[in-house]
Design a protein around this motif. Sequence first.
Motif, mmCIF file in Angstrom:
data_model
loop_
_atom_site.group_PDB
_atom_site.id
_atom_site.type_symbol
_atom_site.label_atom_id
_atom_site.label_comp_id
_atom_site.label_asym_id
_atom_site.label_seq_id
_atom_site.Cartn_x
_atom_site.Cartn_y
_atom_site.Cartn_z
ATOM 1 N N LYS A 1 0.827 -1.109 0.014
ATOM 2 C CA LYS A 1 0.014 0.093 0.027
ATOM 3 C C LYS A 1 0.777 1.210 -0.006
ATOM 4 N N ASP A 2 1.911 1.165 0.845
ATOM 5 C CA ASP A 2 2.816 2.422 0.848
ATOM 6 C C ASP A 2 3.329 2.620 -0.455
ATOM 7 N N ALA A 3 3.911 1.729 -0.984
ATOM 8 C CA ALA A 3 4.726 1.764 -2.305
ATOM 9 C C ALA A 3 4.075 2.047 -3.572
ATOM 10 N N CYS A 4 2.894 1.473 -3.387
ATOM 11 C CA CYS A 4 1.921 1.402 -4.738
ATOM 12 C C CYS A 4 0.897 2.491 -4.667
ATOM 13 N N GLY A 5 0.554 2.819 -3.547
ATOM 14 C CA GLY A 5 -0.616 3.841 -3.277
ATOM 15 C C GLY A 5 -1.880 3.283 -2.962
ATOM 16 N N GLU A 6 -2.676 3.966 -1.765
ATOM 17 C CA GLU A 6 -3.749 3.333 -1.098
ATOM 18 C C GLU A 6 -4.699 2.834 -2.169
ATOM 19 N N GLN A 7 -4.671 3.287 -3.391
ATOM 20 C CA GLN A 7 -5.800 3.116 -4.372
ATOM 21 C C GLN A 7 -5.500 1.576 -5.206
ATOM 22 N N THR A 8 -4.300 1.215 -4.937
ATOM 23 C CA THR A 8 -4.049 -0.274 -5.337
ATOM 24 C C THR A 8 -4.836 -1.426 -4.530
ATOM 25 N N ARG A 9 -5.493 -1.976 -5.236
ATOM 26 C CA ARG A 9 -6.144 -3.045 -4.412
ATOM 27 C C ARG A 9 -5.185 -4.219 -4.057
ATOM 28 N N VAL A 10 -5.284 -4.575 -2.939
ATOM 29 C CA VAL A 10 -4.373 -5.917 -2.479
ATOM 30 C C VAL A 10 -5.178 -6.846 -1.929
ATOM 31 N N HIS A 11 -5.161 -8.001 -2.434
ATOM 32 C CA HIS A 11 -5.969 -9.133 -1.782
ATOM 33 C C HIS A 11 -5.039 -10.396 -1.446
ATOM 34 N N LEU A 12 -5.536 -11.095 -0.389
ATOM 35 C CA LEU A 12 -4.509 -12.102 0.315
ATOM 36 C C LEU A 12 -4.980 -13.397 0.118
ATOM 37 N N HIS A 13 -4.516 -14.499 -0.376
ATOM 38 C CA HIS A 13 -5.041 -15.702 -0.499
ATOM 39 C C HIS A 13 -4.086 -16.368 0.262
ATOM 40 N N VAL A 14 -4.512 -16.962 1.208
ATOM 41 C CA VAL A 14 -3.735 -18.001 2.396
ATOM 42 C C VAL A 14 -4.468 -19.242 2.540
ATOM 43 N N HIS A 15 -4.001 -20.220 2.686
ATOM 44 C CA HIS A 15 -4.168 -21.603 3.115
ATOM 45 C C HIS A 15 -4.176 -21.775 4.453
ATOM 46 N N ALA A 16 -4.825 -22.647 5.351
ATOM 47 C CA ALA A 16 -5.233 -22.529 6.586
ATOM 48 C C ALA A 16 -4.144 -23.757 7.364
ATOM 49 N N THR A 17 -3.298 -24.380 6.589
ATOM 50 C CA THR A 17 -2.593 -25.627 6.898
ATOM 51 C C THR A 17 -1.622 -25.604 8.276
ATOM 52 N N THR A 18 -1.272 -24.239 8.637
ATOM 53 C CA THR A 18 -0.507 -24.047 9.527
ATOM 54 C C THR A 18 -1.124 -23.546 10.924
ATOM 55 N N GLY A 19 -2.440 -23.341 10.702
ATOM 56 C CA GLY A 19 -3.097 -22.801 11.655
ATOM 57 C C GLY A 19 -3.069 -21.394 12.122
ATOM 58 N N VAL A 20 -2.043 -20.772 11.399
ATOM 59 C CA VAL A 20 -1.993 -19.404 12.028
ATOM 60 C C VAL A 20 -2.682 -18.289 10.967
ATOM 61 N N THR A 21 -3.166 -18.561 9.879
ATOM 62 C CA THR A 21 -3.235 -17.526 8.786
ATOM 63 C C THR A 21 -4.736 -16.925 9.023
ATOM 64 N N LEU A 22 -5.478 -17.247 9.745
ATOM 65 C CA LEU A 22 -6.788 -16.652 10.168
ATOM 66 C C LEU A 22 -6.130 -15.189 10.893
ATOM 67 N N VAL A 23 -5.325 -15.393 11.856
ATOM 68 C CA VAL A 23 -4.893 -14.486 12.312
ATOM 69 C C VAL A 23 -3.980 -13.233 11.344
ATOM 70 N N SER A 24 -3.440 -13.777 10.400
ATOM 71 C CA SER A 24 -2.669 -13.096 9.434
ATOM 72 C C SER A 24 -3.489 -12.232 8.766
ATOM 73 N N LEU A 25 -4.921 -12.891 8.352
ATOM 74 C CA LEU A 25 -5.954 -12.137 7.735
ATOM 75 C C LEU A 25 -6.479 -11.108 8.663
ATOM 76 N N PHE A 26 -6.399 -11.205 9.682
ATOM 77 C CA PHE A 26 -6.705 -10.074 10.539
ATOM 78 C C PHE A 26 -6.046 -9.001 10.651
ATOM 79 N N ARG A 27 -4.612 -9.556 10.817
ATOM 80 C CA ARG A 27 -3.593 -8.498 10.759
ATOM 81 C C ARG A 27 -3.539 -7.659 9.224
ATOM 82 N N ALA A 28 -3.667 -8.558 8.295
ATOM 83 C CA ALA A 28 -3.785 -7.777 7.017
ATOM 84 C C ALA A 28 -4.966 -6.829 6.711
ATOM 85 N N VAL A 29 -6.048 -7.269 7.565
ATOM 86 C CA VAL A 29 -7.263 -6.388 7.333
ATOM 87 C C VAL A 29 -6.860 -5.077 8.114
#
Lengths: 477, 477
Positions: free
Chosen positions: B194-222
């Motif tokens: 966001k900082d490098a490309c500008g706020e208007q650049t849409r960022v999507h996050l695709h994560v798998h759940a296998t390690t158990g931590v990535t819902l937290v990663s989604l939360f932090r990404a939000v």
Amino acid sequence: MKRIIDVTELALRDAHQSLIATRLGIDDMTGACEDLDNAGYWSIECWGGATYDACIRFLNEDPWQRLRTFKKLMPKTPLQMLLRGQNLLGYRHYQDEVVDRFVEKCAENGIDVFRIFDALNDLRNVERSVAAVKRVGKHAQGAISYTVSPIHSTEVFVEEAKRLVEMGCDSICIKDMAALIKPQAAYDLVKGIKDACGEQTRVHLHVHATTGVTLVSLFRAVEAGVDCVDTAVSSMSLGPGHNPTESFVEMLEGTGFGTRLDLDRVLKVKEHFAHTLPRYREFLSAVTGVETEIFKSQIPGGMLSNMESQLKQQGAGDRLHEVLDEIPVVRKDTGYVPLVTPTSQIVGTQAVLNILMGRYKVLTGEFADLMLGYYGAAPGERNPEVIELARAHANKGMIDCRPADLLEPEWAKLRAEALPLKGCNGSDEDVLTYAMFPKVAPGFFATRDEGPRNLGRDPETGALETEVPQGHAGKIT
Amino acid sequence: MKRIIDVTELALRDAHQSLIATRLGIDDMTGACEDLDNAGYWSIECWGGATYDACIRFLNEDPWQRLRTFKKLMPKTPLQMLLRGQNLLGYRHYQDEVVDRFVEKCAENGIDVFRIFDALNDLRNVERSVAAVKRVGKHAQGAISYTVSPIHSTEVFVEEAKRLVEMGCDSICIKDMAALIKPQAAYDLVKGIKDACGEQTRVHLHVHATTGVTLVSLFRAVEAGVDCVDTAVSSMSLGPGHNPTESFVEMLEGTGFGTRLDLDRVLKVKEHFAHTLPRYREFLSAVTGVETEIFKSQIPGGMLSNMESQLKQQGAGDRLHEVLDEIPVVRKDTGYVPLVTPTSQIVGTQAVLNILMGRYKVLTGEFADLMLGYYGAAPGERNPEVIELARAHANKGMIDCRPADLLEPEWAKLRAEALPLKGCNGSDEDVLTYAMFPKVAPGFFATRDEGPRNLGRDPETGALETEVPQGHAGKIT
Ligand SMILES: [Co+2]
Ligand SMILES: [Co+2]
């Protein structure tokens, strides 16, 4: 400098209680003890809750012997138990002397940390056990049964925490058995308790994983200042159980928070239970994924399968949705009791009866007692019309004293009844077994000498080592 | 005012690819489409990845017909596909004209959002398809294959994101197929982009759940400003799959963030797949819980079971741990390629050979090609000694151009080969099927008229509706 977050491991108690109806036998646990004891946990929860009942009812195993085995195999790490306040590990209130003796025996046999809660959050029901724990010099942790309702707020829970601290508790636990606590709520509550009780007040967070959101809640609790979280090793985690220990550790990387855990040790524990759990497949909870419907119904996973089988027995297996809609109604009438053992069973069964027979056409004795104050004070206003029905049904009045105040001294009587039982060894421990499980204890005493019965089966062949007794569903506590 | 987070639903593509080896038949999906289309998703991923291959190889189903069915049943919500850049959905590089025609046909048949990635993050391999998507007026999403290595940093990925934006991508996707992205890393990367490309650049996050931590990663990404996250409805989630949609929605309560999703619709989709998934039990991934060992090995769950069966076929089922230790060695020699289709298979197979035959005593042709640049530029320095071995094995030199630059125009040739095949209908779509799967297409064309084969079984009786073909493990992409 990282701030260290302590971790309590649940594999030996709540995890198998939640996942395989508390059936794990001692033989399937001892192999993990050395690694557990050396992994760096703040405590290992390994006793209490439904394990005592399951030991004598299904496993022909002396729960006190189990505790001594754990103490011997895990001498370094504090051992923790879950205690239902004045109910001890049974299903009624006990007179204070019984409470005192039970706590003394727990301490003597190896318990270091007593997590004490009351289903209604009526703190009069935990006072005596907290005092008993303090008297034997152990750690008394006061637990708040977390729930969501129109009358439960951060402020209400913070007030309870303050009273637990004033009572002398060494730490506070937020106990969320149905996985209801969302990230922001976890943050607000941990921070609220810290602000109100002081930074030095230890706050622990016990959450189940059933709704899928609670690892995030643990993360936010860490940010809010939580001191210790409860997790279960990954091979004994998720579903109606808890968040995986390893995932908790890993997710903290780079955050300024860390744990003392040695992941190599934890992975050995993981491998142990990865081979153990499949031996108990027949007891495995039907709930394995995520159930966000719980946010609406508030029914813990274990209770759901209980109700399903109650309904099926009545030939009404298709009416579960009606029952799920009825539960909030019944719960409101009780003054919004949290749904945890024994209130979850009481409310659930009454909801089933309401659907099958008509609303409050038939009351259970336990439901009438709950309405009339015999379990303690309700969190909110009870429905006066339902109180009247309960009064008529039970043919007794309401009380507003601490329920145990109505009890006469009973230790001598319990002892006199227990000692003549075939196989009773005359110890206070045996008297306590009889006191809490008067129907099951005689049979257990009589067969105890045959030694523990392991219910695990060979996952390949299905071969069973000993006979399987009648199943029952584990209580979520 | 809540900030709205968009959601992409994965149930119809990556979820079943990850959980049941891409075997879900169209008949088991159509019933969910109306609710999916009305639930408020930003997009529904339903095509591409391994689904095309699985359609013609196992399901006797025309993938283009599947796409048209989806478009008809879900007219409101953008349909999304996963495209492997210059490889399209096949396993080699295609000449640019083939890429152009493929993209045109996808758009014509119903794809609105093209997620385009290259396993090596060699952006020359995605340029042509991005341009083709722009030309047909659809949404081009440039995806970064996320990995962890000594040479991969937030800065490296941010640089790639900038180049994808310059290339004309309408949005950026961080694609974490092995569930490696931890909460802090997710925060830093989303914020960095966001900082490098500008706020208007849409960022999507695709994560798998296998390690158990990535819902937290989604939360932090939000919290870091992510625009859209990928989830799968809870009954098609977790394990090597993804985080549950409902849990994502619920966890945002009270945070100042929210989604547009209608949870009643989502719960209907959940119930649909709760009844569907058990029909495919035989294909169910062996990985069902959480595997934090992946942080060390970086092996996606699906690849693990592939390697296990390779080893078992060689009578070396007990050597998996050695292979897991060998993979980081091989990966380092390749210049730290991300492990994703096809590099995960190439590196995994080479590691197996190294353990069974001695390190680099035997090379696969694909591994030699990878070392020699025929898949594109490596992220880091390749091991010169292994390059020499590859050169000798393949009897050809290294390249540093874009691999597709070496290809002669091939559309006419592919068309001439495809048209005479029995059952080929002469369409460009059929030529593309032949182009990508020249060995499988002839058989598929010949039997296509028999209609789709549904591999689901009655979960009670095990009865199969049609014959089961030879199994293969789904590719994690
Ligand atoms: Co619990
Ligand atoms: Co994926």
